[in-house]
Write a protein that holds these residues in place. Structure first.
Motif, PDB file in Angstrom:
ATOM      1  N   THR A 246       0.835  -1.204   0.000  1.00  0.00           N
ATOM      2  CA  THR A 246       0.000   0.000   0.000  1.00  0.00           C
ATOM      3  C   THR A 246       0.862   1.244   0.000  1.00  0.00           C
ATOM      4  N   LEU A 247       0.232   2.368  -0.377  1.00  0.00           N
ATOM      5  CA  LEU A 247       0.935   3.652  -0.402  1.00  0.00           C
ATOM      6  C   LEU A 247       0.297   4.609   0.599  1.00  0.00           C
ATOM      7  N   GLY A 248      -0.028   4.104   1.765  1.00  0.00           N
ATOM      8  CA  GLY A 248      -0.699   4.931   2.766  1.00  0.00           C
ATOM      9  C   GLY A 248       0.223   5.950   3.407  1.00  0.00           C
ATOM     10  N   THR A 249      -0.405   6.891   4.114  1.00  0.00           N
ATOM     11  CA  THR A 249       0.356   7.943   4.793  1.00  0.00           C
ATOM     12  C   THR A 249       1.243   7.375   5.886  1.00  0.00           C
ATOM     13  N   SER A 250       0.807   6.272   6.506  1.00  0.00           N
ATOM     14  CA  SER A 250       1.597   5.682   7.593  1.00  0.00           C
ATOM     15  C   SER A 250       2.968   5.244   7.103  1.00  0.00           C
ATOM     16  N   VAL A 251       3.039   4.753   5.858  1.00  0.00           N
ATOM     17  CA  VAL A 251       4.334   4.360   5.297  1.00  0.00           C
ATOM     18  C   VAL A 251       5.227   5.581   5.135  1.00  0.00           C
ATOM     19  N   LEU A 252       4.652   6.699   4.667  1.00  0.00           N
ATOM     20  CA  LEU A 252       5.425   7.937   4.530  1.00  0.00           C
ATOM     21  C   LEU A 252       5.988   8.380   5.871  1.00  0.00           C
ATOM     22  N   VAL A 253       5.157   8.337   6.906  1.00  0.00           N
ATOM     23  CA  VAL A 253       5.597   8.772   8.237  1.00  0.00           C
ATOM     24  C   VAL A 253       6.734   7.891   8.738  1.00  0.00           C
ATOM     25  N   MET A 254       6.633   6.575   8.496  1.00  0.00           N
ATOM     26  CA  MET A 254       7.705   5.666   8.931  1.00  0.00           C
ATOM     27  C   MET A 254       9.010   5.982   8.206  1.00  0.00           C
ATOM     28  N   ILE A 255       8.918   6.251   6.906  1.00  0.00           N
ATOM     29  CA  ILE A 255      10.127   6.599   6.144  1.00  0.00           C
ATOM     30  C   ILE A 255      10.732   7.885   6.680  1.00  0.00           C
ATOM     31  N   ILE A 256       9.887   8.880   6.968  1.00  0.00           N
ATOM     32  CA  ILE A 256      10.369  10.152   7.507  1.00  0.00           C
ATOM     33  C   ILE A 256      11.056   9.943   8.840  1.00  0.00           C
ATOM     34  N   VAL A 257      10.488   9.090   9.698  1.00  0.00           N
ATOM     35  CA  VAL A 257      11.092   8.820  11.005  1.00  0.00           C
ATOM     36  C   VAL A 257      12.483   8.219  10.833  1.00  0.00           C
ATOM     37  N   VAL A 258      12.599   7.237   9.948  1.00  0.00           N
ATOM     38  CA  VAL A 258      13.895   6.579   9.733  1.00  0.00           C
ATOM     39  C   VAL A 258      14.923   7.569   9.174  1.00  0.00           C
ATOM     40  N   LEU A 259      14.536   8.337   8.150  1.00  0.00           N
ATOM     41  CA  LEU A 259      15.464   9.305   7.566  1.00  0.00           C
ATOM     42  C   LEU A 259      15.860  10.381   8.580  1.00  0.00           C
ATOM     43  N   THR A 260      14.898  10.817   9.388  1.00  0.00           N
ATOM     44  CA  THR A 260      15.190  11.846  10.398  1.00  0.00           C
ATOM     45  C   THR A 260      16.201  11.333  11.415  1.00  0.00           C
ATOM     46  N   ILE A 261      16.005  10.112  11.876  1.00  0.00           N
ATOM     47  CA  ILE A 261      16.952   9.527  12.838  1.00  0.00           C
ATOM     48  C   ILE A 261      18.345   9.432  12.209  1.00  0.00           C
ATOM     49  N   CYS A 262      18.398   9.020  10.945  1.00  0.00           N
ATOM     50  CA  CYS A 262      19.693   8.877  10.266  1.00  0.00           C
ATOM     51  C   CYS A 262      20.425  10.209  10.170  1.00  0.00           C
ATOM     52  N   PHE A 263      19.716  11.277   9.765  1.00  0.00           N
ATOM     53  CA  PHE A 263      20.469  12.524   9.591  1.00  0.00           C
ATOM     54  C   PHE A 263      20.751  13.202  10.920  1.00  0.00           C
ATOM     55  N   ILE A 264      19.945  12.944  11.957  1.00  0.00           N
ATOM     56  CA  ILE A 264      20.284  13.479  13.283  1.00  0.00           C
ATOM     57  C   ILE A 264      21.552  12.799  13.796  1.00  0.00           C
ATOM     58  N   LEU A 265      21.617  11.469  13.666  1.00  0.00           N
ATOM     59  CA  LEU A 265      22.828  10.754  14.083  1.00  0.00           C
ATOM     60  C   LEU A 265      24.041  11.244  13.310  1.00  0.00           C
ATOM     61  N   SER A 266      23.850  11.489  12.027  1.00  0.00           N
ATOM     62  CA  SER A 266      24.938  11.993  11.193  1.00  0.00           C
ATOM     63  C   SER A 266      25.394  13.364  11.655  1.00  0.00           C
ATOM     64  N   ALA A 267      24.426  14.214  11.988  1.00  0.00           N
ATOM     65  CA  ALA A 267      24.763  15.589  12.354  1.00  0.00           C
ATOM     66  C   ALA A 267      25.467  15.681  13.693  1.00  0.00           C
ATOM     67  N   VAL A 268      25.092  14.828  14.658  1.00  0.00           N
ATOM     68  CA  VAL A 268      25.665  14.942  16.004  1.00  0.00           C
ATOM     69  C   VAL A 268      26.873  14.039  16.194  1.00  0.00           C
ATOM     70  N   SER A 269      27.158  13.154  15.229  1.00  0.00           N
ATOM     71  CA  SER A 269      28.264  12.217  15.394  1.00  0.00           C
ATOM     72  C   SER A 269      29.615  12.892  15.326  1.00  0.00           C
ATOM     73  N   GLY A 270      29.672  13.991  14.563  1.00  0.00           N
ATOM     74  CA  GLY A 270      30.951  14.676  14.401  1.00  0.00           C
ATOM     75  C   GLY A 270      31.882  13.962  13.450  1.00  0.00           C
ATOM     76  N   VAL A 271      31.404  12.899  12.817  1.00  0.00           N
ATOM     77  CA  VAL A 271      32.255  12.148  11.896  1.00  0.00           C
ATOM     78  C   VAL A 271      32.120  12.755  10.507  1.00  0.00           C
ATOM     79  N   ALA A 272      32.747  13.927  10.321  1.00  0.00           N
ATOM     80  CA  ALA A 272      32.618  14.644   9.052  1.00  0.00           C
ATOM     81  C   ALA A 272      33.175  13.831   7.887  1.00  0.00           C
ATOM     82  N   LYS A 273      34.268  13.081   8.153  1.00  0.00           N
ATOM     83  CA  LYS A 273      34.857  12.297   7.075  1.00  0.00           C
ATOM     84  C   LYS A 273      33.907  11.195   6.622  1.00  0.00           C
TER      85      LYS A 273
END
Length: 579
Positions: A246-273
């Motif tokens: 299905t292409l429901g809104t719940s799938v979109l929200v789950m994708i957003i949650v995963v991507l948000t967690i990934c870029f927050i971890l990236s931003a605070v990790s300090g691992v620029a390289k």
């Protein structure tokens, strides 16, 4: 893509180069507090009264398009004219830094970083969708759908949205920040670029805080729009790959949650390289995908599109830049809101993030070099990208395979790929590209929002970065939810409304930058030199009847003292001699 800086919070002082004296970040509770409260209020509004926010946003958009849409159209083209004028004028030789500073990065690396900063996720989403959309449904008052002339119009319109205009918007802000930070020694804040317009040459006080709040909001909405667009494409790719049904809104929200967690971890990790490594992998993957499509697709047709697109773009530039509801009525207003004005709003909302990044990597470049690199190089990349991706989509439609389908932009890319070899592999590659493009860019945008919240600190605290990262994800979810079945509409509506105030900020910024450059030490020396030379020639003609020559010689002690009194007002002016 990480962002570091040599900058500090030094006060303006004769253009002294910023040092590395930044201490512990200090939160600006006015900028942060007001921005946070308003952002959280919007999220609460969208979560509790979704339909009400959707209705209000649509009504506001309709009113704004009717009454101030013209300002977006004029402003975007105005930024192109202003930035190109700076490059070719006498101001073009002014460096972003101290005279004699060498560029911090080699030209090849500088260009590569510019491309990674700009619009990777947008190129992936619209690379096939936009040229095909304009081919099937050309702009009002142009050509017949799916005609030969529509091919030219579709490519010219796409380039109009993705070449000179967006990068000129980035260039204006990047120039203002880079010039003020590296040449004048100001804080790395948007408000600091307005110093020439404020009393005592400082961009502080209530007006400066309002400017930083508007810049923060523009960055928030721009990042959220990118996250929403990325989620739409990843969701469709997962369905094409058979991972979801299905292409429901719940799938979109789950994708957003995963991507948000990934870029927050990236931003605070300090691992620029590590982030830079991911970005480099993404650039290689994008190049491989483009080369693959170029080789297995209609190669000759793509090559033919390159000169055709350039010629029609130049020929129709004036017409495309002047499109408005005054001549096209409601159909033109709908086209502008869905495409041109949405793009201008999106690029303007990305301007604080991309502009600060471009300024950071351009120390030592002259204004002329900056404008040429920032506008010309990405425009050429966009031309080649859309010739390949747009060309394969248009030819697929002409061959009767109908990748356009129901017109859903997020589905077009996968529809075209399904008609090419190795469709399953390329679909996965597209999803990976979209995800990494977003993560490698959104981590920097959350840092930029932290910078604006903490008085220009280039290393904002982790809790601040995490907060703005989470808010970005929440706003993206609200954008998609209020759009309902037409999720992209929700993104377009909120992006436009959120970017409008910052458009006014950018217009005023051009005035501030022009005033700043006119008072640049190099320009003062030039004016003083012209005055001294003119006085010497007038004196020679009057006293020697034109039979004279000019010579340089050491001045006497008394004259030297007078010269110090005349020129010590600014140490840059000491290079001016007497004749």
């Amino acid at each position: 893509m990480g962002m570091t800086d040599h900058g500090t919070d030094r006060e303006p002082g004769h253009g002294a180069p910023p040092g590395n004296e930044e201490g512990r970040p200090r939160t600006d509770w006015v900028v942060y507090g007001i921005s946070a409260v308003l952002a959280l209020a919007l999220i609460f509004w969208g979560a509790v009264w979704t339909d009400n926010l959707s209705t209000v946003a649509q009504n506001a958009l309709d009113w704004l398009l009717t009454n101030v849409g013209w300002m977006f159209v004029l402003a975007a083209t105005g930024f192109v004219v202003f930035s190109l004028w700076l490059a070719v004028s006498k101001y073009g030789r002014i460096p972003l830094g101290q005279e004699g500073d060498e560029p911090e990065f080699r030209t090849v690396s500088w260009i590569a970083m510019m491309f990674s900063a700009g619009m990777g996720i947008g190129l992936m989403f619209f690379g096939m969708a936009e040229p095909l959309e304009h081919f099937v449904n050309p702009p009002p008052r142009t050509d017949a759908p799916q005609s030969e002339a529509a091919v030219e119009t579709s490519m010219a319109t796409t380039l109009f949205h993705w070449s000179l205009h967006p990068w000129a918007i980035y260039a204006v802000l990047g120039l203002a920040i880079g010039y003020g930070h590296f040449r004048r020694g100001r804080k790395q804040l948007i408000s600091s670029a307005f110093a020439p317009l404020f009393p005592k040459g400082r961009g502080e006080g209530p007006a400066g805080k309002i400017i930083d709040i508007l810049a923060l909001f523009a960055t928030l909405f721009g990042s959220a729009a990118s996250l929403g667009i990325g989620a739409l494409q990843i969701r469709t790719g997962m369905q094409e790959a058979g991972w979801i049904e299905t292409l429901g809104t719940s799938v979109l929200v789950m994708i957003i949650v995963v991507l948000t967690i990934c870029f927050i971890l990236s931003a605070v990790s300090g691992v620029a390289k590590g982030v830079q490594w991911l970005s480099n992998i993404n650039m290689v993957l994008a190049l491989i995908l483009a080369v693959f499509i170029f080789l297995v697709g209609p190669t000759v047709f793509m090559l033919q599109l390159i000169p055709t697109s350039i010629g029609v773009y130049i020929q129709d530039f004036g017409q495309m830049a002047s499109r408005s509801g005054a001549t096209g009525g409601r159909p033109m207003e709908k086209f502008l809101s869905n495409w041109t004005i949405f793009y201008w709003a999106w690029w303007i909302s990305w301007a604080p993030f991309v502009g600060m990044f471009l300024a950071r990597i351009s120390r030592g470049r002259t204004i002329r070099q900056f404008v040429a690199g920032v506008i010309v190089v990405p425009s050429v990349v966009s031309l080649l990208w859309f010739a390949v991706f747009g060309g394969v989509a248009i030819r697929d439609q002409q061959n009767g395979k109908n990748p356009y389908g129901d017109g859903s932009p997020e589905e077009i890319t996968f529809n075209v790929l399904s008609d090419l070899p190795w469709a399953g592999i390329t679909a996965v590659v597209v999803m990976i590209l979209v995800a990494i493009f977003f993560v490698s860019g959104a981590d920097v945008s959350s840092i930029v929002m932290g910078t604006l919240s903490q008085r220009g600190s280039t290393h904002p605290t982790r809790w601040m970065v995490i907060f703005w990262g989470a808010v970005t994800g929440a706003v993206a979810a609200i954008m998609l939810v209020i759009g309902g079945d037409e999720a992209l509409n929700g993104i377009q509506n909120i992006t436009f409304i959120g970017s409008l105030p910052f458009t006014i900020v950018l217009i005023v910024l051009c005035v501030a930058l022009a005033k700043d450059l006119r008072d640049d030490p190099m320009m003062r020396r030039q004016r003083k030199g012209e005055e001294v030379l003119e006085d010497a020639v007038v004196t020679g003609v009057r006293e020697h009847r034109g039979d004279f020559e000019l010579a340089l010689r050491p001045s006497s002690n008394d004259t030297a003292a007078d010269g110090e009194d005349a020129f010590d007002a600014d140490p840059f002016d000491r290079d001016v001699g007497k004749s």
